[in-house]
Design an enzyme around this catalytic site. Sequence first.
Site, mmCIF file in Angstrom:
data_model
loop_
_atom_site.group_PDB
_atom_site.id
_atom_site.type_symbol
_atom_site.label_atom_id
_atom_site.label_comp_id
_atom_site.label_asym_id
_atom_site.label_seq_id
_atom_site.Cartn_x
_atom_site.Cartn_y
_atom_site.Cartn_z
ATOM 1 N N SER A 194 0.607 1.855 11.833
ATOM 2 C CA SER A 194 0.613 0.588 12.579
ATOM 3 C C SER A 194 0.471 0.853 14.063
ATOM 4 C CB SER A 194 1.945 -0.137 12.342
ATOM 5 O OG SER A 194 2.052 -1.262 13.192
ATOM 6 N N TYR A 207 11.366 -0.109 11.522
ATOM 7 C CA TYR A 207 9.977 -0.181 11.046
ATOM 8 C C TYR A 207 9.050 0.681 11.905
ATOM 9 C CZ TYR A 207 5.370 -2.257 10.112
ATOM 10 O OH TYR A 207 4.040 -2.447 9.814
HETATM 11 P P1 NAD Z 1 2.082 -7.441 2.523
HETATM 12 O O1 NAD Z 1 3.426 -8.023 2.448
HETATM 13 O O2 NAD Z 1 0.972 -8.227 1.948
HETATM 14 O O3 NAD Z 1 2.044 -6.007 1.839
HETATM 15 C C1 NAD Z 1 3.145 -5.134 1.835
HETATM 16 C C2 NAD Z 1 3.378 -4.730 0.411
HETATM 17 O O4 NAD Z 1 4.332 -3.690 0.386
HETATM 18 C C3 NAD Z 1 3.953 -5.840 -0.461
HETATM 19 O O5 NAD Z 1 2.933 -6.610 -1.056
HETATM 20 C C4 NAD Z 1 4.737 -5.049 -1.500
HETATM 21 O O6 NAD Z 1 3.990 -4.919 -2.691
HETATM 22 C C5 NAD Z 1 4.883 -3.682 -0.886
HETATM 23 N N1 NAD Z 1 6.306 -3.307 -0.842
HETATM 24 C C6 NAD Z 1 7.235 -3.640 0.073
HETATM 25 N N2 NAD Z 1 8.419 -3.112 -0.272
HETATM 26 C C7 NAD Z 1 8.217 -2.435 -1.435
HETATM 27 C C8 NAD Z 1 9.060 -1.667 -2.298
HETATM 28 N N3 NAD Z 1 10.361 -1.481 -2.027
HETATM 29 N N4 NAD Z 1 8.498 -1.146 -3.409
HETATM 30 C C9 NAD Z 1 7.202 -1.325 -3.700
HETATM 31 N N5 NAD Z 1 6.363 -2.017 -2.918
HETATM 32 C C10 NAD Z 1 6.871 -2.559 -1.798
HETATM 33 O O7 NAD Z 1 1.803 -7.097 4.063
HETATM 34 P P2 NAD Z 1 0.653 -6.260 4.791
HETATM 35 O O8 NAD Z 1 0.731 -6.707 6.197
HETATM 36 O O9 NAD Z 1 -0.621 -6.320 4.084
HETATM 37 O O10 NAD Z 1 1.229 -4.773 4.746
HETATM 38 C C11 NAD Z 1 0.512 -3.666 4.239
HETATM 39 C C12 NAD Z 1 0.765 -2.458 5.117
HETATM 40 O O11 NAD Z 1 0.170 -2.669 6.387
HETATM 41 C C13 NAD Z 1 2.246 -2.172 5.369
HETATM 42 O O12 NAD Z 1 2.469 -0.783 5.306
HETATM 43 C C14 NAD Z 1 2.437 -2.670 6.782
HETATM 44 O O13 NAD Z 1 3.473 -1.982 7.432
HETATM 45 C C15 NAD Z 1 1.088 -2.322 7.380
HETATM 46 N N6 NAD Z 1 0.796 -3.051 8.613
HETATM 47 C C16 NAD Z 1 0.674 -4.398 8.615
HETATM 48 C C17 NAD Z 1 0.409 -5.045 9.807
HETATM 49 C C18 NAD Z 1 0.261 -6.531 9.894
HETATM 50 O O14 NAD Z 1 0.169 -7.068 10.993
HETATM 51 N N7 NAD Z 1 0.226 -7.256 8.788
HETATM 52 C C19 NAD Z 1 0.247 -4.317 10.999
HETATM 53 C C20 NAD Z 1 0.376 -2.939 10.955
HETATM 54 C C21 NAD Z 1 0.648 -2.306 9.758
#
Ligand code: NAD
Length: 302
Positions: A194, A207
């Site tokens: 991230s 985080y």
């Molecule tokens: P999202 O909520 O759609 O996806 C995150 C997924 O993580 C969930 O769908 C879930 O299946 C999984 N998860 C969470 N806790 C879990 C657990 N204990 N066991 C199994 N699975 C688990 O959100 P997203 O934004 O698409 O996130 C995907 C990745 O991108 C993450 O690693 C997040 O940190 C990273 N990210 C997101 C952003 C943003 O702005 N959305 C920015 C930087 C990084």
Amino acid sequence: MNPSTGSDQLTFQNPVTRFPDITPPVQDQPEPGLDRDLVPQTDRGHDSYRGTGRLEGRKALITGADSGIGAAIAIAFAREGADVALAYLPEEEADAQDIRRVVEDAGRRAFLFPGDLSDAAYCEELVRGAVEALGGLDALVNNAGRQIAVEDIADLSDEQWQETFDTNIRAIFRVSQAAIPHLPPGSTIVSSTSIQAYQPSEHLLDYAATKAAINNFTKGLAQQLAPAGIRVNAVAPGPIWTPLQVSDGQPKEALPHFGKSTPLGRAGQPTELAPAYVFLTSAESSYVIGETLHVNGGTPTP
Ligand code: NAD
Ligand code: MG
């Protein structure tokens, strides 16, 4: 409702206006949150991602594949020719079934593995199950993550700290360790880090620390596995509109402003991340190792 302007990712277009500048209403979902209930809805590529055969015949395990960025990765990988194993939490079955349908509509196979990545036994079972179902494994995407905003360190519990580290970085260690013996030369590991790894928000101490750790782990493991022909890289998203943000990922009052301070002036859509994961998984990135690819709407990063 799909916010896409109707064009695919290969069409020449203005990135400022490719997707609307959204102003999400204040809303709440219990963790982990569902795409089904997100307002506004997102573009994960259902109608917009066009495959060009870049992952033909590949066998991929994707964590957090039910929603958000992971769902966009699963759709893109399937349309590029890969079979996919989708990992997600049991509460996310509705989102996972939607992505399964899209993968199968692309003529590829999808295998579903609900479970909790903070559980060591599940991490092992997941890899074993995926290898068996796919008939091998040559692509791992460590994308799952949890993000719970806490304004004051005094209120950040030891349990939350532990749970965030277990889910976001310890699971990457465990799943990668279990997967590596199965990966033939040419295989890839891509993890979701991230912009928080570089510019930590004051309310995301646990985080952001895990995201910095993912970057570091990626660069170390990449050197270890390069001689075996296994490439390890990371993608660092900026503000992407996903269910993570409404299930306590952000302070509620921040939601309407989400992503507006980027140079592009809008939040990213999940499908805008997919090409980065496709590139780092496809053989075309054969000399790219230990890299973090930033997809963040223009915010400068080191
Ligand atoms: P999202 O909520 O759609 O996806 C995150 C997924 O993580 C969930 O769908 C879930 O299946 C999984 N998860 C969470 N806790 C879990 C657990 N204990 N066991 C199994 N699975 C688990 O959100 P997203 O934004 O698409 O996130 C995907 C990745 O991108 C993450 O690693 C997040 O940190 C990273 N990210 C997101 C952003 C943003 O702005 N959305 C920015 C930087 C990084
Ligand atoms: Mg989800």
